[in-house]
Design a protein around this motif. Structure first.
Motif, PDB file in Angstrom:
ATOM      1  N   MET A   1       0.805  -1.222   0.000  1.00  0.00           N
ATOM      2  CA  MET A   1       0.000   0.000   0.000  1.00  0.00           C
ATOM      3  C   MET A   1       0.841   1.276   0.000  1.00  0.00           C
ATOM      4  O   MET A   1       0.440   2.291   0.556  1.00  0.00           O
ATOM      5  CB  MET A   1      -0.972  -0.008   1.182  1.00  0.00           C
ATOM      6  N   ALA A   2       1.997   1.220  -0.642  1.00  0.00           N
ATOM      7  CA  ALA A   2       2.860   2.389  -0.733  1.00  0.00           C
ATOM      8  C   ALA A   2       2.941   2.941  -2.151  1.00  0.00           C
ATOM      9  O   ALA A   2       3.112   4.144  -2.340  1.00  0.00           O
ATOM     10  CB  ALA A   2       4.265   2.053  -0.223  1.00  0.00           C
ATOM     11  N   LEU A   3       2.837   2.074  -3.160  1.00  0.00           N
ATOM     12  CA  LEU A   3       3.111   2.473  -4.536  1.00  0.00           C
ATOM     13  C   LEU A   3       2.205   3.605  -5.015  1.00  0.00           C
ATOM     14  O   LEU A   3       2.646   4.477  -5.761  1.00  0.00           O
ATOM     15  CB  LEU A   3       2.995   1.262  -5.461  1.00  0.00           C
ATOM     16  N   HIS A   4       0.951   3.639  -4.569  1.00  0.00           N
ATOM     17  CA  HIS A   4       0.053   4.706  -5.038  1.00  0.00           C
ATOM     18  C   HIS A   4       0.446   6.073  -4.477  1.00  0.00           C
ATOM     19  O   HIS A   4      -0.021   7.095  -4.946  1.00  0.00           O
ATOM     20  CB  HIS A   4      -1.420   4.365  -4.771  1.00  0.00           C
TER      21      HIS A   4
ATOM     22  N   ALA B   1       1.838  -5.213  -2.999  1.00  0.00           N
ATOM     23  CA  ALA B   1       0.388  -5.184  -2.839  1.00  0.00           C
ATOM     24  C   ALA B   1      -0.047  -3.722  -2.872  1.00  0.00           C
ATOM     25  O   ALA B   1       0.494  -2.899  -2.132  1.00  0.00           O
ATOM     26  CB  ALA B   1      -0.016  -5.827  -1.516  1.00  0.00           C
ATOM     27  N   ASP B   2      -0.974  -3.405  -3.761  1.00  0.00           N
ATOM     28  CA  ASP B   2      -1.466  -2.037  -3.832  1.00  0.00           C
ATOM     29  C   ASP B   2      -2.851  -2.011  -4.446  1.00  0.00           C
ATOM     30  O   ASP B   2      -3.334  -3.021  -4.955  1.00  0.00           O
ATOM     31  CB  ASP B   2      -0.506  -1.134  -4.616  1.00  0.00           C
ATOM     32  N   LEU B   3      -3.449  -0.849  -4.387  1.00  0.00           N
ATOM     33  CA  LEU B   3      -4.821  -0.665  -4.846  1.00  0.00           C
ATOM     34  C   LEU B   3      -4.991  -0.957  -6.328  1.00  0.00           C
ATOM     35  O   LEU B   3      -4.142  -0.607  -7.145  1.00  0.00           O
ATOM     36  CB  LEU B   3      -5.253   0.780  -4.590  1.00  0.00           C
TER      37      LEU B   3
ATOM     38  N   VAL C   1      -7.352  -4.831  -3.553  1.00  0.00           N
ATOM     39  CA  VAL C   1      -5.900  -4.754  -3.470  1.00  0.00           C
ATOM     40  C   VAL C   1      -5.337  -5.853  -4.352  1.00  0.00           C
ATOM     41  O   VAL C   1      -5.707  -7.028  -4.217  1.00  0.00           O
ATOM     42  CB  VAL C   1      -5.399  -4.932  -2.019  1.00  0.00           C
ATOM     43  N   LEU C   2      -4.469  -5.463  -5.277  1.00  0.00           N
ATOM     44  CA  LEU C   2      -3.793  -6.419  -6.149  1.00  0.00           C
ATOM     45  C   LEU C   2      -2.453  -6.806  -5.537  1.00  0.00           C
ATOM     46  O   LEU C   2      -1.791  -5.980  -4.899  1.00  0.00           O
ATOM     47  CB  LEU C   2      -3.541  -5.818  -7.533  1.00  0.00           C
TER      48      LEU C   2
END
Length: 163
Positions: free
Chosen positions: A69-72, A97-99, A152-153
């Motif tokens: 959940m950091a990449l966005h 893992a991100d949105l 979350v992908l």
């Protein structure tokens, strides 16, 4: 653990690995993580300030890198994925893992949000552009918030060159 924040993932992983470098560009988050590590007597989690939008990793290569959940929150997401891949040793794995795309509303205050998620194709393209192989993206989880339900992908890939 890149973009570790206050250490949710790093502290969950530490019993299962030899050592965790918990990296973030926020001194405030790292300070909170350091307090948690000290209070829990955890000896194998090392908080470290690192901003891969601005600098490369210069330490020893990793067997695995995770980011949750950091990449966005990263303006140059593809460039950071490339730097993460470059920090892996040969045979090492990257897991992010991100949105999923269409996640407007996940953050009621979008300050510091540069992407409203990513498609599986975008994640795959970033991993492959970084030279990773065996790239796969799956739906990792659903998160319910007052503003809706969000997917979350989880994307994984392996470094098979150099390192």
């Amino acid at each position: 653990d890149y973009g570790c924040g206050t250490g949710l993932v790093a502290l969950a992983l530490h019993p299962y690995v030899g050592a965790v470098v918990a990296a973030d560009n926020s001194e405030g988050m790292l300070s909170e993580l350091s307090a948690k590590v000290t209070a829990a007597g955890v000896g194998n989690v090392s908080p470290r300030r690192l901003d891969l939008e601005q600098e490369d990793w210069t330490g020893e290569p990793f067997d695995a890198i995770v980011s949750s959940m950091a990449l966005h929150h990263i303006r140059k997401a593809g460039a950071v994925v490339e730097r993460l891949a470059a920090a892996l040793r040969r045979g090492g794995w990257l897991a992010i893992a991100d949105l999923a795309g269409g996640s407007e509303g996940f953050h009621p205050d979008p300050t510091g949000v540069f992407h409203h998620g990513f498609s599986a194709e975008e994640m795959g393209e970033m991993f492959e552009a970084a030279g990773l192989t065996d790239v796969r993206t799956v739906e990792g989880a659903k998160m319910a918030r007052e503003t809706g339900e969000f997917t979350v992908l989880l994307t994984v890939g392996r470094r098979t060159d150099g390192g």
